[in-house]
Scaffold this motif. Structure first.
Motif, PDB file in Angstrom:
ATOM      1  N   THR A  92     -36.689 -30.178   2.490  1.00  0.00           N
ATOM      2  CA  THR A  92     -37.098 -29.370   1.344  1.00  0.00           C
ATOM      3  C   THR A  92     -37.795 -28.097   1.794  1.00  0.00           C
ATOM      4  O   THR A  92     -37.494 -26.998   1.309  1.00  0.00           O
ATOM      5  CB  THR A  92     -38.032 -30.180   0.427  1.00  0.00           C
ATOM      6  N   TYR A  93     -38.732 -28.225   2.730  1.00  0.00           N
ATOM      7  CA  TYR A  93     -39.553 -27.082   3.129  1.00  0.00           C
ATOM      8  C   TYR A  93     -38.832 -26.197   4.144  1.00  0.00           C
ATOM      9  O   TYR A  93     -38.745 -24.976   3.966  1.00  0.00           O
ATOM     10  CB  TYR A  93     -40.872 -27.586   3.712  1.00  0.00           C
ATOM     11  N   ALA A  94     -38.286 -26.808   5.197  1.00  0.00           N
ATOM     12  CA  ALA A  94     -37.610 -26.011   6.224  1.00  0.00           C
ATOM     13  C   ALA A  94     -36.212 -25.600   5.785  1.00  0.00           C
ATOM     14  O   ALA A  94     -35.737 -24.520   6.134  1.00  0.00           O
ATOM     15  CB  ALA A  94     -37.539 -26.793   7.537  1.00  0.00           C
ATOM     16  N   GLY A  95     -35.523 -26.459   5.020  1.00  0.00           N
ATOM     17  CA  GLY A  95     -34.187 -26.134   4.553  1.00  0.00           C
ATOM     18  C   GLY A  95     -34.167 -25.370   3.251  1.00  0.00           C
ATOM     19  O   GLY A  95     -33.144 -24.809   2.866  1.00  0.00           O
TER      20      GLY A  95
ATOM     21  N   ILE B 225     -39.290 -34.034   3.285  1.00  0.00           N
ATOM     22  CA  ILE B 225     -40.203 -32.894   3.384  1.00  0.00           C
ATOM     23  C   ILE B 225     -39.621 -31.833   4.311  1.00  0.00           C
ATOM     24  O   ILE B 225     -39.637 -30.629   4.018  1.00  0.00           O
ATOM     25  CB  ILE B 225     -41.579 -33.363   3.895  1.00  0.00           C
ATOM     26  N   VAL B 226     -39.107 -32.255   5.446  1.00  0.00           N
ATOM     27  CA  VAL B 226     -38.495 -31.310   6.392  1.00  0.00           C
ATOM     28  C   VAL B 226     -37.338 -30.571   5.732  1.00  0.00           C
ATOM     29  O   VAL B 226     -37.229 -29.341   5.825  1.00  0.00           O
ATOM     30  CB  VAL B 226     -38.028 -32.049   7.660  1.00  0.00           C
TER      31      VAL B 226
ATOM     32  N   GLU C 173     -45.947 -32.153  12.322  1.00  0.00           N
ATOM     33  CA  GLU C 173     -47.350 -31.862  12.018  1.00  0.00           C
ATOM     34  C   GLU C 173     -47.560 -30.365  11.791  1.00  0.00           C
ATOM     35  O   GLU C 173     -48.341 -29.960  10.914  1.00  0.00           O
ATOM     36  CB  GLU C 173     -48.243 -32.371  13.140  1.00  0.00           C
ATOM     37  N   GLN C 174     -46.877 -29.530  12.555  1.00  0.00           N
ATOM     38  CA  GLN C 174     -46.963 -28.090  12.336  1.00  0.00           C
ATOM     39  C   GLN C 174     -46.445 -27.724  10.950  1.00  0.00           C
ATOM     40  O   GLN C 174     -47.053 -26.917  10.240  1.00  0.00           O
ATOM     41  CB  GLN C 174     -46.162 -27.343  13.416  1.00  0.00           C
ATOM     42  N   LEU C 175     -45.332 -28.328  10.562  1.00  0.00           N
ATOM     43  CA  LEU C 175     -44.792 -28.079   9.225  1.00  0.00           C
ATOM     44  C   LEU C 175     -45.777 -28.558   8.152  1.00  0.00           C
ATOM     45  O   LEU C 175     -45.978 -27.888   7.131  1.00  0.00           O
ATOM     46  CB  LEU C 175     -43.441 -28.787   9.084  1.00  0.00           C
TER      47      LEU C 175
END
Length: 446
Positions: free
Chosen positions: A97-100, A94-95, A201-203
């Motif tokens: 995919t969403y942040a990258g 998830i990190v 959690e913020q993400l």
């Protein structure tokens, strides 16, 4: 259809490194015969699907997250253990995919990772010398003659433990647990006590807002509710992987149906060795670990042997150089291979080149070294205009104290608190998320 049968036993005439010294060959042959008659753990079509996903990685369109235990244990094939590893992998994905902002191919280092190469064939304690522990597939961890004697019946236990693990993984990833609306639930036991958990959690809140918007737009794609998940292991014990090789009824070609992807380790990648020969005959997507002593000529020869048709997605190189060497050792390989036109996916293993022994005697790794090797991997590819295709790590979903560092720091004096690995030290969940956030930042810069 294949014009003529492929010889799947040509490797038997070549030197095979890191194989157990089975005391009873007839018992081994009986077990191999039984394995050969058991159902496949994965299907050839699934292997081809993963090959397509890895072809996208080779083209620079996706990123691989591959990880799990250093060495699985039979006792670890439980619902809680499998769920915790998947939860950590899903959070990392998830990190990324969403942040990258990149599609992530999720490959577990599980459901077959029951054997490990060793630097020495024996271990000595208190003047007593016994065979080294080679993983639950071969012998036991207890330092007794009975436990350390290689037992081929363990190959059957590895098969059945792999089947249980795969069944659980499929249930979790297809049965609702991997639904994107669960991003908060994956973190409930973790957010209050971990800096990485709070950052995650913020993400997750941002993802919730995006999902609410898409729901309002009546957009609810199936990809939000399930995930594609693939299994992999080092195909070290050749008798096991050969016994689980089947000829696909669609194509007449052989696949190692013990896992979707299998790889050759740094200690068994000899061009004239049995592992490379066996891998050249199967049609799975395959990987090869490359250490800092690998020459460009060796890498090109491996490509010629293992992917002569230059098929995208077929061959992945997993660089495991060490933080102090990656910036010098990796560029000549990437440059030569790029110039050759070979379609290769590049993955970074930042774990195996960064192991050291703490004063307490524990094998450990510093998270800072792991992060530095990943940074070096990205720097090399950014400088050469090539694609940093993924990471290959050893982690657990448990709150272990095996590697030092992290946002909730573990120091060397903490190692004995929860040092539970059967072989090499693993990142715990917080350290794994620290790594995922750093990789996402590096990817967006590359």
């Amino acid at each position: 259809m294949s014009a003529e049968p492929i010889n799947l036993d040509s490797w038997r005439d070549l030197p095979a490194a890191q194989q157990p010294d089975w005391p009873d060959r007839s018992a081994l042959e009986s077990v191999v015969a039984e394995l050969h008659g058991l159902p496949p753990l994965v299907f050839a079509g699934e292997c081809d699907e993963l090959k397509d996903r890895l072809a996208a990685v080779a083209r620079g369109e996706a990123f691989v997250l591959q990880g799990g235990d250093c060495a699985e244990t039979f006792a670890g094939a439980t619902a809680d253990n499998v769920r915790n590893k998947l939860k950590t992998l899903l959070q990392m994905a998830i990190v990324l995919t969403y942040a990258g902002r990149v599609p992530v191919v999720k490959i577990g280092r599980l459901a077959g990772q029951f054997a490990k190469p060793r630097s020495k064939p024996t271990e000595t304690r208190g003047g007593v010398e016994l065979p080294a522990y080679r993983g639950d597939m071969v012998n036991g961890f207890d330092f007794t003659p009975e436990s350390r004697t290689p037992d081929p019946v363990r190959l059957l236990r590895a098969y059945h433990s792999s089947a249980v693990t795969l069944n659980l993984a499929r249930a979790f990833t297809k049965g609702g647990y991997a639904d994107l609306r669960q991003v908060h639930a994956w973190n409930q036991d973790f957010v209050a006590e971990s800096p990485a958990g709070r950052r995650y959690e913020q993400l997750a809140r941002e993802i919730d807002q995006a999902l609410a918007f898409m729901h309002a737009c009546r957009a609810d794609p199936e990809e939000f509710h399930t995930v594609e998940f693939y299994s992999s292991h080092e195909a070290l014990i050749l008798d096991y992987d050969r016994a689980l090789t089947r000829v696909d009824s669609r194509t007449g070609l052989p696949y190692d149906v013990s896992a979707h992807m299998v790889w050759i380790g740094e200690r068994t990648r000899q061009l004239d060795g049995a592992h490379v020969e066996f891998f050249s005959r199967i049609r799975n997507p395959i990987g090869v670990k490359l250490g800092p002593t690998t020459s460009p000529e060796e890498a090109l020869a491996l490509i010629d042997k293992l992917n002569p048709a230059n098929e995208a997605g077929r061959l992945t190189f997993i660089a495991r150089m060490g933080a102090s060497k990656v910036r010098d050792a990796l560029p000549p390989l990437v440059e030569k291979i790029r110039a050759s036109g070979a379609q290769i996916a590049w993955i970074c293993d930042p774990m195996h080149g960064n192991t050291f022994e703490a004063p307490s005697g524990h094998k450990t790794r510093r998270l800072d070294d792991v992060l530095d090797e990943v940074a070096g991997f990205f720097e090399v590819h950014r400088a050469l205009g090539t694609h940093p295709g993924g990471i290959h790590i050893e982690f657990t979903g448990d709150d272990v104290t095996e590697c030092v560092g992290g946002g909730h720091p573990i120091v060397e004096e903490d190692l004995a608190l929860r040092y539970e690995t059967a072989c090499d030290p693993r990142l715990n969940r917080g350290q794994s998320l620290d790594l995922a956030f750093r990789v996402a930042e590096l990817y967006r810069l590359s």
